[in-house]
Design an enzyme around this catalytic site. Sequence first.
Site, mmCIF file in Angstrom:
data_model
loop_
_atom_site.group_PDB
_atom_site.id
_atom_site.type_symbol
_atom_site.label_atom_id
_atom_site.label_comp_id
_atom_site.label_asym_id
_atom_site.label_seq_id
_atom_site.Cartn_x
_atom_site.Cartn_y
_atom_site.Cartn_z
ATOM 1 N N LEU A 165 86.476 10.994 183.825
ATOM 2 C CA LEU A 165 85.996 10.225 184.972
ATOM 3 C C LEU A 165 84.702 9.512 184.606
ATOM 4 O O LEU A 165 83.852 10.090 183.922
ATOM 5 C CB LEU A 165 85.723 11.213 186.125
ATOM 6 C CG LEU A 165 85.115 10.679 187.412
ATOM 7 C CD1 LEU A 165 86.162 9.892 188.197
ATOM 8 C CD2 LEU A 165 84.597 11.822 188.284
ATOM 9 N N HIS A 207 68.413 13.106 202.610
ATOM 10 C CA HIS A 207 68.694 12.576 201.271
ATOM 11 C C HIS A 207 69.009 13.711 200.292
ATOM 12 O O HIS A 207 69.873 13.584 199.430
ATOM 13 C CB HIS A 207 67.506 11.762 200.755
ATOM 14 C CG HIS A 207 67.270 10.496 201.529
ATOM 15 N ND1 HIS A 207 68.292 9.627 201.827
ATOM 16 C CD2 HIS A 207 66.149 9.951 202.082
ATOM 17 C CE1 HIS A 207 67.813 8.605 202.518
ATOM 18 N NE2 HIS A 207 66.519 8.783 202.694
ATOM 19 N N ASP A 259 76.064 6.438 203.294
ATOM 20 C CA ASP A 259 75.155 6.080 204.387
ATOM 21 C C ASP A 259 75.082 7.209 205.417
ATOM 22 O O ASP A 259 76.019 7.982 205.575
ATOM 23 C CB ASP A 259 75.629 4.774 205.046
ATOM 24 C CG ASP A 259 74.512 4.085 205.807
ATOM 25 O OD1 ASP A 259 73.336 4.459 205.618
ATOM 26 O OD2 ASP A 259 74.809 3.161 206.593
HETATM 27 C C1 IPE Z 1 73.110 0.692 202.019
HETATM 28 O O1 IPE Z 1 72.629 1.474 203.046
HETATM 29 C C2 IPE Z 1 72.488 1.066 200.734
HETATM 30 C C3 IPE Z 1 72.821 2.414 200.253
HETATM 31 C C4 IPE Z 1 73.667 3.240 200.817
HETATM 32 C C5 IPE Z 1 72.186 2.798 199.038
HETATM 33 P P1 IPE Z 1 71.417 1.006 203.978
HETATM 34 O O2 IPE Z 1 71.280 2.049 205.008
HETATM 35 O O3 IPE Z 1 70.238 0.681 203.164
HETATM 36 O O4 IPE Z 1 72.006 -0.349 204.568
HETATM 37 P P2 IPE Z 1 71.651 -1.148 205.890
HETATM 38 O O5 IPE Z 1 70.166 -1.400 205.856
HETATM 39 O O6 IPE Z 1 72.044 -0.303 207.048
HETATM 40 O O7 IPE Z 1 72.469 -2.391 205.807
HETATM 41 C C1 IPE Z 2 71.772 6.381 202.865
HETATM 42 O O1 IPE Z 2 71.237 6.978 203.989
HETATM 43 C C2 IPE Z 2 70.949 6.612 201.624
HETATM 44 C C3 IPE Z 2 70.111 5.468 201.227
HETATM 45 C C4 IPE Z 2 70.225 4.251 201.657
HETATM 46 C C5 IPE Z 2 69.057 5.723 200.259
HETATM 47 P P1 IPE Z 2 70.218 6.230 204.944
HETATM 48 O O2 IPE Z 2 68.834 6.596 204.530
HETATM 49 O O3 IPE Z 2 70.500 4.774 204.983
HETATM 50 O O4 IPE Z 2 70.549 6.903 206.336
HETATM 51 P P2 IPE Z 2 70.500 6.211 207.753
HETATM 52 O O5 IPE Z 2 71.352 4.971 207.665
HETATM 53 O O6 IPE Z 2 69.065 5.887 208.037
HETATM 54 O O7 IPE Z 2 71.069 7.237 208.670
HETATM 55 MG MG MG Z 3 71.521 3.562 206.210
#
Ligand code: IPE
Ligand code: IPE
Ligand code: MG
Length: 237
Positions: free
Chosen positions: A131, A37, A20
């Site tokens: 792994l 990303h 995240d």
């Molecule tokens: C969780 O992250 C999903 C992934 C890391 C793939 P999100 O950023 O989508 O989750 P929420 O919306 O903050 O709960």
């Molecule tokens: C995690 O990063 C990756 C995915 C959920 C695809 P985010 O896109 O959720 O990044 P934030 O939470 O907006 O910073």
């Molecule tokens: Mg996120």
Amino acid sequence: MSRNAADNGKIPRHLAIILDGNGRWARRRGLPRLMGHRAGLRKLEEMVHLVKREGIRYFSVYAFSTENWNRPKMEVDGLMSLFRFYIRRKVEAIKAEGARIRFCGRNDKLPPDLLEQMRWAEERTKDETVLDFILCINYGGRAEIMDAINAMMKEGHEGPVTEEDLRRHFYLPDVPDPDLIVRTSGELRLSNFWLWESAYSEFYFTDIHWPDFDETALKAALENYAERERRYGGLKL
Ligand code: IPE
Ligand code: IPE
Ligand code: MG
């Protein structure tokens, strides 16, 4: 840390990471979210190497949830393109680490050419045994449970259903439950990851955004895990 540590239960057999903070990492630098990303996906190759060195046997990452389809189309399309690019470019390097690539999640909605590439990556690395590198794409814990129930119904399962029946119908029935679930970027929630499998997982949260997660951060998480006392509802012997 050595393999002995893994044998002592001091090293997780299955480490799971909720990647995240890619968006926040990018925003902080004045970059578009997709650059975050991209940086996040780049990080994975290094992590596979480090995780293997620690003697971890299963490494799963939450890269796209069943709820992430709710993001703007531009971001979703961009992510799908990045997955394509990443798989094509990194399979050989990951194979060279002795890692078997596995995907975990629903197939629906994913672009057919990406699905084809995913199957190719799995096939290409299927004989690697050091792994298991599990990419959870279009994964949702609730979806997994519902898919297992529906698969059993389709088979004509008469019930009562046991936990073992359900497990056998999960996406990757042979993979042990995660011992440690790490979430980066400060959010304190599971967001539908390993819902059933996390019943007795240990959790570790860090404020570091995923693209900045490095060897020091990984070691800190693993050292913290090594101090945990896991009880599974019983008493310490
Ligand atoms: C969780 O992250 C999903 C992934 C890391 C793939 P999100 O950023 O989508 O989750 P929420 O919306 O903050 O709960
Ligand atoms: C995690 O990063 C990756 C995915 C959920 C695809 P985010 O896109 O959720 O990044 P934030 O939470 O907006 O910073
Ligand atoms: Mg996120």
